[in-house]
Design an enzyme around this catalytic site. Structure first.
Site, mmCIF file in Angstrom:
data_model
loop_
_atom_site.group_PDB
_atom_site.id
_atom_site.type_symbol
_atom_site.label_atom_id
_atom_site.label_comp_id
_atom_site.label_asym_id
_atom_site.label_seq_id
_atom_site.Cartn_x
_atom_site.Cartn_y
_atom_site.Cartn_z
ATOM 1 C CB CYS A 193 -0.948 -0.062 1.193
ATOM 2 S SG CYS A 193 -2.105 1.297 1.399
ATOM 3 C CG ASP B 100 -5.561 -0.575 -6.073
ATOM 4 O OD1 ASP B 100 -6.178 0.404 -5.605
ATOM 5 O OD2 ASP B 100 -4.494 -0.993 -5.589
ATOM 6 C CG HIS C 70 -5.565 -1.497 -2.206
ATOM 7 N ND1 HIS C 70 -4.494 -0.874 -2.813
ATOM 8 C CD2 HIS C 70 -5.393 -1.306 -0.870
ATOM 9 C CE1 HIS C 70 -3.720 -0.332 -1.890
ATOM 10 N NE2 HIS C 70 -4.246 -0.580 -0.707
#
Length: 244
Positions: A126, A181, A213
């Site tokens: 992330c 995503d 994600h």
């Protein structure tokens, strides 16, 4: 396994970190594990343990330490909590701070008897995607491989945008993205890939089919077991080849 919670000295103060490695005689290559936006939690400790079991000295630093001790109860996440998470991300996404903290982690690892001198690996999830990119570019003599999973803000208008540094990286890179995503749309992935190709950076870019994600995290709703295990294999192959 040997594991310990430690405080690492930085220019800003004491940074908490979780350290884990095999509990037997020997020295192990260092892997720095950059947390995702929800921060330090048992789920990440377990992932660090999984890496360590393959023969690595893993350091998972708490990159929110500048704003105190931040812990989120993810199963209870709702919009108010999400606002706080976004605020933490904005505070953490600072290249100078991340490089300072990374240098401190490297210095800490170099002083530990269980950590092997030499090549270092990085992995970030992330918001950690930019971190591995910045650190790989800034520490070329130590970082030999770096991996990002569904990295965010990889292309933006700021001078510190990761895409401005990615072409200067000397390490081998792996970027794994989710098929669905909004934080990493196809045009961003294509731009990053083009930059690495034109610069001659050794790299591998994958978009994992039918994933969202967060697909690597076993305690998240987006968890995709097959894709996650594929990524683990890629990471362990990468580190076996570049760090040992």
């Amino acid at each position: 396994m040997f594991e310990q919670e430690v405080l690492i000295s930085t220019h800003h103060g004491k940074m908490p970190a979780f350290v884990v490695c095999p509990h037997k005689d020997g020295q192990w290559p260092t892997v720095i594990f950059y947390m995702d936006a929800p921060g330090i939690r048992p789920e990440l400790w377990n992932m660090a343990r999984k890496i360590a079991k393959q023969g690595y000295f893993v350091v998972l630093p708490d990159l929110y330490y500048r704003i105190g001790t931040v812990r989120f109860d993810l199963p209870r996440r709702e919009e108010t909590m999400s606002q706080v998470v976004r605020a933490c991300i904005s505070h953490a996404m600072n290249r100078a701070q991340i490089l300072d903290d990374t240098g401190a982690v490297i210095g800490f690892a170099d002083g530990q008897g269980q950590a092997k001198d030499g090549p270092i690996g990085l992995v970030g999830y992330c918001m950690g995607g930019p971190f591995i990119t910045w650190a790989a570019e800034h520490f070329p003599d130590r970082v030999k491989s770096a991996a990002s999973l569904y990295g965010v803000r990889m292309v933006n208008e700021l001078e510190q945008s990761p895409h401005n540094f990615i072409g200067k990286v000397k390490a081998e890179l792996y970027y794994g993205f989710a098929e669905h995503d909004n934080a990493a749309p196809p045009e961003v992935i294509a731009q990053l890939t083009k930059i690495m190709e034109e610069a001659g950076v050794k790299h591998r870019v994958e978009v994992l089919p039918e994933t969202r994600h967060g697909f690597c995290f076993p305690e998240r709703g987006a968890y995709a077991p097959a894709a996650s295990e594929h990524v683990w294999k890629v990471l362990f192959d990468l580190w076996e080849r570049t760090l040992k």
